[in-house]
Design a protein around this motif. Structure first.
Motif, mmCIF file in Angstrom:
data_model
loop_
_atom_site.group_PDB
_atom_site.id
_atom_site.type_symbol
_atom_site.label_atom_id
_atom_site.label_comp_id
_atom_site.label_asym_id
_atom_site.label_seq_id
_atom_site.Cartn_x
_atom_site.Cartn_y
_atom_site.Cartn_z
ATOM 1 N N GLY A 142 0.820 -1.219 0.000
ATOM 2 C CA GLY A 142 0.000 0.000 0.000
ATOM 3 C C GLY A 142 0.848 1.261 0.000
ATOM 4 N N GLU A 196 2.526 6.979 7.916
ATOM 5 C CA GLU A 196 1.114 6.633 7.933
ATOM 6 C C GLU A 196 0.799 5.672 6.806
ATOM 7 O OE1 GLU A 196 -1.827 10.171 9.498
ATOM 8 O OE2 GLU A 196 -1.348 10.031 7.398
ATOM 9 N N GLU A 203 -1.844 3.542 4.148
ATOM 10 C CA GLU A 203 -2.708 3.997 3.059
ATOM 11 C C GLU A 203 -4.014 4.617 3.546
ATOM 12 O OE1 GLU A 203 -2.965 2.454 -1.241
ATOM 13 O OE2 GLU A 203 -3.739 0.908 0.072
ATOM 14 N N ASP A 204 -4.642 3.942 4.519
ATOM 15 C CA ASP A 204 -5.947 4.414 4.995
ATOM 16 C C ASP A 204 -5.782 5.448 6.117
ATOM 17 O OD1 ASP A 204 -4.771 2.693 6.698
ATOM 18 O OD2 ASP A 204 -6.481 1.353 6.965
ATOM 19 N N SER A 226 -3.943 5.012 8.541
ATOM 20 C CA SER A 226 -3.705 4.293 9.783
ATOM 21 C C SER A 226 -2.319 4.602 10.317
ATOM 22 C CB SER A 226 -3.840 2.790 9.545
ATOM 23 O OG SER A 226 -2.930 2.392 8.544
#
Lengths: 153, 50
Positions: free
Chosen positions: A22, A92, A94-95, A97
Motif C-alpha cells: 500500500g 502513515e 494507506e488508509d 492508519s
C-alpha cells in the motif's frame, strides 16, 4: 548534491518495486524558512537536511507521498499528531492508519536503514513478529509508549 | 525513535549513556538490542508497573 548515492538509489527503487504493497504517507514536521533570527527561538539544526533527505526518499517510489508541515504555523496539525519537537517524521499507512512509527531527529547513518525498512512495514501494514509474540501482544489493552534512543553514527 | 544528540534534554532525562536505549512507558528501560520474546516481556513488565 544528492544525499542518497546513485548506486543506493537504484537498489532502493528495486527494493520498493518488489516489496511495497500500500501507499505510505511521510508526514514531516519542520521549521519554516525564516530569514529573521528571533532571539530565544530554538533553531532546528537538522530540519533542512532531513527535509532534503525525505524529498529524495519520496522520489524512490510512486507509493510514497511526502506531506510537510511547519511546526509553528501548523500548530493544530502538530497537536493532532502529538508532535512536540522537530524534526519529526510520522509514517502513515494507506488508509491514514498510524502504526505508531515516529522519528525525532535526522534519520541518517544507521538510522537510514531503519527508515528504509519501516517504510516497507508500514506499506504492508502487518507485523513481522512471530505468531506466538503476536498472540501474546494481543492481550495488551493499554497504550504502550516505546522510546528508542539512537545516535546517527 | 529519538536522535539522542539532537535532543540532549531527553537524553539527560532518561540517562542515555549508550545506544540503542529503550524506554517503555517511562517505567522500564534497557540498553542494547533484545530478541522479540524478551523485548515483549519488557513491554508487559512495563504495563504491570503501577
Amino acid at each position: 548534491m544528492a544525499l542518497i548515492r546513485e548506486k543506493d538509489r537504484q537498489l532502493l527503487e528495486d527494493k520498493y518495486r518488489r516489496e511495497l504493497e500500500g501507499k505510505v504517507r511521510l508526514v514531516y514536521f519542520t521549521q519554516g524558512e525564516n530569514l529573521l533570527h528571533v532571539p530565544g527561538r530554538v533553531e532546528c539544526e537538522q530540519c533542512k537536511e532531513m527535509e532534503e533527505l525525505l524529498q529524495e526518499v519520496a522520489t524512490l517510489s510512486p507509493q510514497f507521498e511526502l506531506v510537510t508541515y511547519d511546526f509553528v504555523a501548523d500548530q493544530a496539525k502538530a497537536a493532532e499528531y502529538g508532535i512536540d519537537r522537530i524534526p519529526a517524521l510520522v509514517l502513515e499507512g494507506e488508509d491514514g492508519s498510524s502504526h505508531g512509527v515516529r522519528f525525532f531527529g535526522i534519520t541518517s547513518g544507521y538510522e537510514f536503514a531503519t527508515l528504509v525498512e519501516d517504510l516497507v512495514d508500514v506499506s504492508k501494514g502487518r507485523s513481522r513478529l512471530s505468531e506466538a509474540s503476536q498472540t501474546k501482544a494481543a492481550q495488551i489493552d493499554r497504550p504502550v509508549h516505546i522510546q528508542i534512543f539512537v545516535t546517527p553514527t | 525513535m529519538i536522535e539522542a544528540i539532537e535532543f540532549p534534554e531527553l537524553a539527560r532525562k532518561y540517562n542515555v549513556y549508550g545506544v540503542p536505549k529503550v524506554v517503555i512507558n517511562d517505567a522500564v528501560e534497557f540498553e542494547g538490542a533484545l530478541p522479540e520474546g524478551p523485548y515483549l516481556d519488557k513491554v508487559l513488565e512495563a504495563l504491570r508497573q503501577p
